[in-house]
Design an enzyme around this catalytic site. Sequence first.
Site: not given
Length: 547
Positions: A369-370, A164-165, A345-346, A126
């Site tokens: 997506e926002g 960023w696709i 914890g660790g 997209y």
Amino acid sequence: MPKIDAVTRELMLDSLKHYAKNKISSDFIRQCDAKNEFPSDLIKDMYKKDVLGVNLLLIPQEYGGLGGSTTDIYRICEALARVDLGIATSVFATFLGSDPLSVGGTPEQKNYWFSRIAKESLLVAYGATETDAGSDLVSLRTRAEHVVENGVVKGYKISGSKMWISSGGVADLYTVLALAPGGPSWFLVERGAPGFTQDVHEDKHGIRLANTAGLSFDEVYVPAFNLIGGKEGQGFLQAQAVFGYTRLMVAALGLGAGEEAIEIAVDYANHRVQAGGPLSEKQGYMHKLITPHYIRFEAARAFIDETAKKLDVSNHGQATEGAIAKYFASEAGNRAAEDAIQALGGFGYTKEFPVEKIKRDVKITCIYEGTSEIMEMTIYRGRWQEHLKSRGLYYANMAAEMDAINAKTPDLGADALACGLRGLAKLLEECRVQHLTRHQYVTFKLGNLIARAEVAAAFCRTLGKGATVEGCKFDLETLKAMCRVNAKEAAFDVATQGVKLILGAAQVADAAKLLADSELSSIQTKMHGVTEDMDKVSAKLRETFRK
């Protein structure tokens, strides 16, 4: 109408879980994460019809797909996120990339492209986001110029770039948003087209198994047939038509990843002995780090499912509901993963335990997506219009609905939530009278409180019908305890934070009247029993997730 019944859906989910158990080991995931490597062979295998055919859910039956409903697809997204959010994002990319075609394509385009996606197991991407056009697409710069022959538009030459696709470097087919002479429009571009190049895979903080890359277009020619819908200027409308749906899927991703993190933490706590007993029996440990998160998850599940059922009927819309679902579930999943690290914890801080990776992964659901801030604005704008159109009755009417639920099922906390919703209606009216929405932070905070209240209302509505949501692991009595806690705390948050917001942004002459209007005193009388209910939920979590 949905074409896959609940039994078939569960069989599909069982097949996915079985496949993941046998084919996607924790070692494999860690290796791909360390190498920042997209597992192309695995994704292609999952797309094979005789293996899982997970991509077929998004394709209508008439084109060789399964014609999955919104409910089917959100359940798959949730399950995939529990395996690995990078893998889930890769599959979701094909769902997302196909949406413009699904919403706006002509019958001929759908037949040609969907049939190919099904038969050839194409990965789809997209292509909308740009450097200056992320969550807000108004600043679109990619252009599509006419190619004219004998006075007729035969095609387009696309120039520009995307960033960023998801699956940008590996997809076979791309839906690309570009500014045509007639306005923003979606185009289908195939990999290998002259002038079309893909950038290198981004070195990301999380979802490293998902390929993320920029795209470059240098006069890339596409025929006129590749203009989705055959008419220019429909791009924004086609994108907005599916925001409710696509954001609901991200909500499911956040939900699935968060659940996985907390369930790992509960299992650890069941076996980790401290001060004479397992950590899971320590009230402070559970109430601070574990139990509140699963309560939010079940509330989110109710809202997601309710919205999905609406989309199963209308097929698109529900933009505000999609924003509420994404905002609430992604933020809940992110906070849960953070606390899961603390709970271990660790050990939680090491790569040997998966909560460290889940935390790195799930943060993206608050961004793509926002962003959460865009969601807060979207929620505020949508419900502000409802408040104005209804002359302040939108949340008053919802409060009356909660009163009716409480009269029938008085053990859900709906009476407390009704007070909170009346307080929300008064809060919005005070903001209108004092013109407080000129402050951007106020609108952000209103979006947050609206989401909190509406998710709690959906939880009450669901349980008020005596129903549980598919995918839920708990009995009705446990869910009622969760619902009571969630409803009471949502009401208290709306009232107290609403008062704080107004006092901080306005000139309030009568603070005592403001406190009374907030319904806070009524809510306070209904807060009893929260700790007891938290104890009940904690005990059930210990029992349910003991391995």
